[in-house]
Design an enzyme around this catalytic site. Sequence first.
Site, PDB file in Angstrom:
ATOM      1  N   ASP A   1       0.836  -1.201   0.000  1.00  0.00           N
ATOM      2  CA  ASP A   1       0.000   0.000   0.000  1.00  0.00           C
ATOM      3  C   ASP A   1       0.876   1.258   0.000  1.00  0.00           C
ATOM      4  OD1 ASP A   1      -2.277   1.649   0.350  1.00  0.00           O
ATOM      5  OD2 ASP A   1      -1.984   1.606   2.524  1.00  0.00           O
TER       6      ASP A   1
ATOM      7  N   ASP B   1      -0.337   5.006   1.013  1.00  0.00           N
ATOM      8  CA  ASP B   1      -0.584   5.947   2.110  1.00  0.00           C
ATOM      9  C   ASP B   1      -0.428   5.279   3.466  1.00  0.00           C
ATOM     10  OD1 ASP B   1      -1.134   8.150   0.452  1.00  0.00           O
ATOM     11  OD2 ASP B   1      -3.114   7.335   0.037  1.00  0.00           O
TER      12      ASP B   1
END
Lengths: 173, 173
Positions: free
Chosen positions: B6, B8
């Site tokens: 991922d 963020d």
Amino acid sequence: MTIFVDMDEVIADTYGAHIEIYNEEFNQQLSTEMCLGHEVWQMVPVEHQESIRNHARRTGFFRDLKPIEDSQSILKEISRKNEVYIASAAMQFPNSLVEKSDWLDQHFSFIPWKNRILCGNKHILQGDILIDDRSYNLDTFKGRPILFTSPHNINNNGYERANNWLAIAEMLL
Amino acid sequence: MTIFVDMDEVIADTYGAHIEIYNEEFNQQLSTEMCLGHEVWQMVPVEHQESIRNHARRTGFFRDLKPIEDSQSILKEISRKNEVYIASAAMQFPNSLVEKSDWLDQHFSFIPWKNRILCGNKHILQGDILIDDRSYNLDTFKGRPILFTSPHNINNNGYERANNWLAIAEMLL
């Protein structure tokens, strides 16, 4: 079912746009029929090829594409009973990313943002059906791959083929 | 192995950016320590919450994020022996798409465009490991899910947890 649908040459007429821009800029009369079995850039003089290969880097190229015939109405119908995702190998052209998002907002607003994928390789996709015009995307798909006919792929064999969106409707509706 | 990472709050410090922008604009002294177990917007007066929730729509927000400590060096090492993909649920914010692409070019240039995914739902991802700070992304993953610690998720249980990139290195190198 989870159904992945490619953008360029499946719901967006990239091929036609290449020909249209080329004809206008070089004052030519190229047609889809003259290109069958090839990429557009392969069908023009060597000194024009670079121009075509750079269309995808132009601002507005992806924003202005025409939807492929019947793709909107039939995909809307399919999405009522299936989980439909748009999956486009867009990461090569960063300028295309927001244009593709905007284009989907405009022409396929019934596909929510959660169901949109801009990626590179497609072999990370997990689902039941992949509709794509590129056999190298279908090669690694573990579900049911469907080759969507585009002028460049008419001689590709080895995949279940859909010639247009009416054929997709017969398969999936 | 195919490893999804991922963006963020795993490789990009979104949380810290929210606090920094908020403190500057509202002349406050909010800190990560004060927010533990919550989203940043939950820790400010109601009349300030909308401002924080709109950070992600600002031009430059995603372009200016700082990389999470050690993420670059360790992910580079991991990517030598694994197929590493960056997978970000970015489609909600169309302005973020090109910024995220540019940010990866700048800070994670060793991840090629073919290995970048901007998507909505992550349950279409097929691979061996998913490193994410959101349990709702991990819930549907069929491989090995790893919860990456972020201030907002310190009270989440039920997943193998990595507190930082040094912990990821111990797990995967």
